[in-house]
Design a protein around this motif. Structure first.
Motif, short mmCIF file in Angstrom:
data_model
loop_
_atom_site.label_atom_id
_atom_site.label_comp_id
_atom_site.label_asym_id
_atom_site.label_seq_id
_atom_site.Cartn_x
_atom_site.Cartn_y
_atom_site.Cartn_z
N VAL A 1 18.37 21.14 -0.34
CA VAL A 1 17.32 20.13 -0.19
C VAL A 1 15.96 20.80 -0.11
O VAL A 1 15.85 21.98 0.24
N GLU A 2 14.95 20.02 -0.45
CA GLU A 2 13.56 20.46 -0.24
C GLU A 2 12.73 19.25 0.16
O GLU A 2 13.09 18.11 -0.13
N GLN A 3 11.62 19.52 0.83
CA GLN A 3 10.73 18.44 1.22
C GLN A 3 9.87 18.04 0.02
O GLN A 3 9.34 18.88 -0.69
N VAL A 4 9.75 16.72 -0.18
CA VAL A 4 8.91 16.20 -1.26
C VAL A 4 7.94 15.17 -0.65
O VAL A 4 8.21 14.61 0.40
N PRO A 5 6.80 14.95 -1.31
CA PRO A 5 5.89 13.91 -0.82
C PRO A 5 6.58 12.54 -0.78
O PRO A 5 7.42 12.25 -1.64
N MET A 6 6.24 11.73 0.19
CA MET A 6 6.89 10.43 0.35
C MET A 6 6.71 9.54 -0.88
O MET A 6 7.58 8.71 -1.18
N ASP A 7 5.61 9.73 -1.60
CA ASP A 7 5.42 8.88 -2.78
C ASP A 7 6.28 9.31 -3.97
O ASP A 7 6.23 8.70 -5.04
N ARG A 8 7.11 10.36 -3.76
CA ARG A 8 8.01 10.80 -4.83
C ARG A 8 9.49 10.71 -4.46
O ARG A 8 10.36 11.08 -5.25
N VAL A 9 9.79 10.22 -3.26
CA VAL A 9 11.19 10.17 -2.83
C VAL A 9 12.02 9.25 -3.71
O VAL A 9 13.24 9.41 -3.81
N ASN A 10 11.36 8.30 -4.37
CA ASN A 10 12.11 7.36 -5.22
C ASN A 10 12.62 8.02 -6.50
O ASN A 10 13.27 7.37 -7.32
#
Length: 293
Positions: A162-171
């Motif tokens: 896993v990696e952290q992604v910006p919330m506006d890209r979680v979709n």
């Protein structure tokens, strides 16, 4: 005693439409990053983690992948006659001698989960890894898959990267609902495929490295079509959570999304800067460019 993990599945049946026309006659997995195709980087990562059986889930357009990992008698003969020993060594040693290749066709494009299921008869009843060549993962120290295999063998669990992604890209991703075990290690409470930002349980997204226990196959067999009308691997992983622990490893490195043009360009530039024969001159060339602000 933990079962040694020795098999890797490479789902490579996709059409690569985002790179047309380059991928009209060339598989996207054969697009180069500096001097090696994408699929070779993934294979080298698997081999470094102790994998000896490589299982490629292909389609009718992917014959060049088979050719790449096959022996090329004519090319080797010409290089030898020309005295090009360094190039000859590179061509002859794409794969170590103890590594085996297997190929299975995915007859229909029914998603990642279906592609993994296609490898069931070759994998058998043992844990295995899955690598998506689109995701190039660079770790300065220990490679991502090495750590994941160690975690899986120590815990007898499945492990996802896993990696952290910006919330506006979680979709755009499968997103986990995590419980922190230690730094960079989590236990999954749940996983959701491509959730809206306001429904995402975290910003930790699953990327293209998996170590899976063989029970996943029975679940995939009964997984219905989900997001995008495809059989999603994340849906089967969500069901697997009801039977056993699944861990998530937040790797310490850089992921290049080489399924996108921008990600592929970034990978080429940054791998060129790390290349022992290119880094000096290439760095000077980049510094000489007068880029507009």
């Amino acid at each position: 005693m933990p079962v040694k993990i020795k098999k890797a599945v490479f789902p490579v049946a996709g059409m690569g439409t985002r790179f047309l026309p380059a991928t009209k006659a060339c598989p996207k997995e054969m697009l180069p990053v500096v001097d090696k195709p994408l699929i070779q980087y993934a294979v080298e990562e698997a081999i470094a983690a102790g994998i000896t059986d490589l299982i490629f889930v292909t389609s009718w357009t992917k014959r060049p992948i088979e050719d790449h990992f096959d022996k090329s008698f004519e090319l080797e003969y010409k290089l030898e006659q020309a005295g090009k020993q360094e190039l000859l060594s590179i061509v002859k040693n794409i794969l170590p001698k103890n590594v085996n290749c297997f190929y299975v066709r995915q007859q229909e494009a029914l998603g990642l989960g279906h592609a993994v299921l296609c490898a069931r008869d070759i994998v058998g009843n043992e844990p295995f890894t899955v690598l998506l060549a689109d995701d190039m993962i660079y770790c300065e120290n220990k490679p991502c898959l090495n750590t994941m295999v160690d975690l899986a063998m120590d815990s007898s669990s499945s492990v996802v990267a896993v990696e952290q992604v910006p919330m506006d890209r979680v979709n755009n991703y499968g997103v986990i609902d995590p419980v922190t075990i230690s730094k960079r290690l989590y236990k999954l409470q749940g996983v959701v495929e491509k959730p809206p930002a306001d429904q995402a349980p975290s910003n930790l997204s699953i990327v293209g490295r998996y170590v899976l226990q063989p029970e996943i196959f029975g679940l995939l067999e009964n997984t219905q079509q989900g997001a995008g009308g495809e059989i999603q691997l994340t849906d089967a992983i969500a069901d697997l959570l009801k039977e056993q622990d699944v861990l998530a490893y937040e790797f310490d490195g850089i992921r290049y999304d080489c399924g996108s043009k921008l990600g592929h360009m970034k990978a080429n530039i940054e791998y060129a800067l790390r290349h022992p024969k290119l880094n000096g001159e290439f760095r000077k060339y980049l510094q000489s460019l007068k880029l507009e602000a």
